[in-house]
Scaffold this motif. Structure first.
Motif, PDB file in Angstrom:
ATOM      1  N   GLY A  45     -24.904  25.766 -21.594  1.00 61.19           N
ATOM      2  CA  GLY A  45     -25.339  26.379 -23.139  1.00 61.19           C
ATOM      3  C   GLY A  45     -24.893  27.579 -23.087  1.00 61.19           C
ATOM      4  N   SER A  74     -32.944  18.025 -28.930  1.00 65.24           N
ATOM      5  CA  SER A  74     -32.488  17.846 -27.728  1.00 65.24           C
ATOM      6  C   SER A  74     -30.768  17.532 -27.633  1.00 65.24           C
ATOM      7  CB  SER A  74     -33.241  16.809 -27.039  1.00 65.24           C
ATOM      8  OG  SER A  74     -32.870  15.531 -27.690  1.00 65.24           O
ATOM      9  N   GLU A  75     -30.347  17.517 -26.573  1.00 66.48           N
ATOM     10  CA  GLU A  75     -28.919  17.497 -26.237  1.00 66.48           C
ATOM     11  C   GLU A  75     -28.674  15.851 -26.333  1.00 66.48           C
ATOM     12  OE1 GLU A  75     -25.353  18.185 -22.945  1.00 66.48           O
ATOM     13  OE2 GLU A  75     -27.634  18.658 -22.361  1.00 66.48           O
ATOM     14  N   GLU A 104     -25.409  16.515 -29.441  1.00 62.70           N
ATOM     15  CA  GLU A 104     -24.712  16.861 -27.999  1.00 62.70           C
ATOM     16  C   GLU A 104     -24.140  18.307 -28.222  1.00 62.70           C
ATOM     17  OE1 GLU A 104     -21.113  15.035 -25.180  1.00 62.70           O
ATOM     18  OE2 GLU A 104     -21.870  13.931 -26.919  1.00 62.70           O
ATOM     19  N   ILE A 163     -23.601  22.050 -28.614  1.00 62.91           N
ATOM     20  CA  ILE A 163     -24.353  22.885 -28.750  1.00 62.91           C
ATOM     21  C   ILE A 163     -24.230  23.887 -30.026  1.00 62.91           C
ATOM     22  CG2 ILE A 163     -22.813  24.588 -27.513  1.00 62.91           C
ATOM     23  CD1 ILE A 163     -25.744  25.026 -26.181  1.00 62.91           C
ATOM     24  N   GLU A 180     -33.530  25.887 -26.099  1.00 63.85           N
ATOM     25  CA  GLU A 180     -32.573  24.389 -26.180  1.00 63.85           C
ATOM     26  C   GLU A 180     -31.341  24.998 -25.695  1.00 63.85           C
ATOM     27  OE1 GLU A 180     -31.267  20.898 -25.698  1.00 63.85           O
ATOM     28  OE2 GLU A 180     -33.498  21.448 -26.240  1.00 63.85           O
ATOM     29  N   ARG A 228     -29.963  24.137 -21.623  1.00 61.09           N
ATOM     30  CA  ARG A 228     -28.567  23.372 -21.496  1.00 61.09           C
ATOM     31  C   ARG A 228     -27.716  23.932 -20.358  1.00 61.09           C
ATOM     32  NH1 ARG A 228     -26.649  20.672 -26.974  1.00 61.09           N
ATOM     33  NH2 ARG A 228     -28.600  20.009 -27.866  1.00 61.09           N
ATOM     34  N   LYS A 229     -27.024  23.069 -19.297  1.00 58.54           N
ATOM     35  CA  LYS A 229     -26.548  23.239 -18.148  1.00 58.54           C
ATOM     36  C   LYS A 229     -25.362  24.626 -18.406  1.00 58.54           C
ATOM     37  CE  LYS A 229     -23.759  21.626 -14.217  1.00 58.54           C
ATOM     38  NZ  LYS A 229     -23.388  20.355 -13.430  1.00 58.54           N
TER      39      LYS A 229
END
Length: 478
Positions: free
Chosen positions: A314, A347-348, A352, A354, A307, A311-312
């Motif tokens: 992350g 999930s994001e 939200e 991280i 995960e 994420r973009k």
């Protein structure tokens, strides 16, 4: 006369269909039925200072000769007396085998003379008579039981007649597209100079012995606990009856294997944990959880790393693993994994921040009963970290890594690869290998004695060991 029976056990072997195993075993169950019944000898007089937890079987301070006279020749008769030599201590006297057996009697909320504890004296005596009778009638056979098991030829799973279950194999593939794309940015290419410098150090390390270990080959000892079985029960190692009224044997808390206490000492380390016994994910021994889920690594580790890297931003998040997430959210993630396993939603859109996922991952390692760097190898890691020369230090760490249990090695290897990718983005996240070592050192390794001051002096060596494993993860693990 010793009663025996020849039984046939049908089981299914790999690739060979059904087979029948013929087992000759003592019918200990019938012996238990033949054991003398307890007969309480009631005291007809009032006894001063009688403990409140004893009944009319208490006769006060009487001699051994007086005890023999009261018990008579009736098998199973019993009474309690106070010791004349040690006032305040009590003896349970039972007539068995034509003689009086005397046992020091204790009470801590339950009555006991050894390991087994009973609510009533009557049950204690009944269990004792069963044990003495069976040991007297089948002494030689009991000695041979563990030497003639059916466990090897038949396998205990067939005897347990478990219903078949579907073992879900969780995905062990971590998506790395995000970091691959990040590495293509020209703005980050310069930050990888540290990695290039590290790889230029020729360590000449041989490939790890554990690099290709599969989850199915992880050896795990059984987690036996004393257990009281309701109704007749047979040992799943030797196929003999488990006698007694309480605490007749032991049961593995992870897979449910039930055996005599003496049989448990020779059962091989082949525990295959069953999900019906493993009620959660956090706080469970690492080898137990991966075997229960049939994965190479814990699902928490795989899913959280996946995960974060998916994420973009992350891996680019400033202070990743250093900045704390909200405790309530981290606790929610923990409960979600405990309840849903691999299906936990992290999930994001749900979390939200991280740092919540990063915090949940760190919490998992902190809650392990045996840390990722196990108590056994901890001193060797600290010893290695004290070596000033990096090459010699790394060689020592490399040797020590092969002493880790397979599940611990695989998880550590996977985590270090992830943290190496985090460190490659230090220009953006400000988390160098050194910073990550400070954060992760105390999380991955600790002394068994948490109150020891040595743990404080070891902090800098914990940091250095983890830092070097992050920098040189490819050479050390692959």
């Amino acid at each position: 006369m010793l009663v025996c029976e020849l039984r046939e056990v049908t089981y299914k072997s790999k690739g060979a269909g059904k087979r029948t195993c013929r087992v000759l075993s003592v019918h200990v169950y019938q012996l238990q039925q033949q054991a003398p019944q307890p007969r309480r000898i009631v005291c007809t007089m009032e006894v001063e200072n009688k403990p409140k937890y004893y009944g009319r079987e208490f006769h006060g301070m009487i001699s051994r000769e007086g005890t023999d006279a009261l018990l008579g020749d009736v098998e199973g008769s019993y009474l309690i007396r106070e010791s004349q030599r040690q006032p305040g201590s009590y003896t349970l006297a039972i007539r068995f085998g034509g003689t009086t057996k005397n046992f020091r009697l204790y009470y801590d909320g339950k009555h006991f003379v050894a390991d087994k504890r009973f609510d009533t004296i009557q049950n204690l005596v009944a269990d004792g008579l069963i044990t003495m009778y069976i040991e007297a009638k089948a002494e030689e056979y009991i000695k041979r039981m563990t030497g003639e098991p059916i466990y090897e030829p038949c396998g205990y799973l067939s005897l347990r007649k478990r219903t078949s279950r579907v073992v879900t194999t969780f995905s062990r593939t971590v998506t790395t597209a995000t970091i691959d794309e990040v590495d293509n940015f020209s703005s980050i290419s310069s930050s990888t100079s540290q990695s290039s410098e590290n790889s230029s150090l020729d360590l000449a390390l041989s490939p790890s012995k554990r690099a290709s270990t599969e989850a199915s080959s992880y050896e795990k000892p059984h987690n036996f606990k004393v257990n009281t079985f309701r109704g007749p029960h047979w040992c799943e190692y030797c196929a003999n009856f488990m006698w007694g009224l309480v605490a007749q044997g032991v049961k593995c808390a992870d897979c449910g294997l039930a055996t005599h206490k003496q049989c448990s000492k020779v059962v091989p380390n082949d525990c295959q944990p069953h999900m019906k016994y493993i009620k959660k994910v956090y706080g469970i021994d690492l080898t137990t959880i991966v075997k229960a889920h049939n994965t190479t690594r814990p699902v928490v580790v795989d899913n959280c790393v996946q995960e974060i890297e998916r994420r973009k931003d992350g891996l680019l998040s400033e202070g990743l693993y250093r900045v704390s997430g909200f405790n309530d959210d981290i606790e929610e993630v923990k409960l979600s994994f405990d309840k849903d396993g691999a299906q936990a939603d992290i999930s994001e859109s749900t979390y939200e921040d991280i740092n919540t996922i990063a915090g949940a991952l760190k919490l998992y390692f902190r809650m392990l009963p045996i840390p990722l760097i196990t108590f056994d190898v901890y001193p060797k890691f600290i010893e290695a970290a004290k070596i000033a020369d990096d090459k010699d230090c790394l060689r020592k760490i490399h040797e020590t890594l092969d002493e880790l249990p397979p599940a611990h090695f695989q998880t550590l290897s996977f985590l270090m690869a992830h943290l190496h990718r985090v460190a490659k983005c230090d220009k953006f996240n400000l988390m160098t290998a050194e910073n990550l070592g400070m954060v992760w050192g105390p999380t991955l390794m600790r002394l068994a004695d948490t109150n020891s001051l040595a743990g404080l002096t070891d902090l800098k060596f914990q940091r250095r060991a983890v830092e070097l494993m992050i920098k040189f993860q490819d050479a050390l693990f692959n």
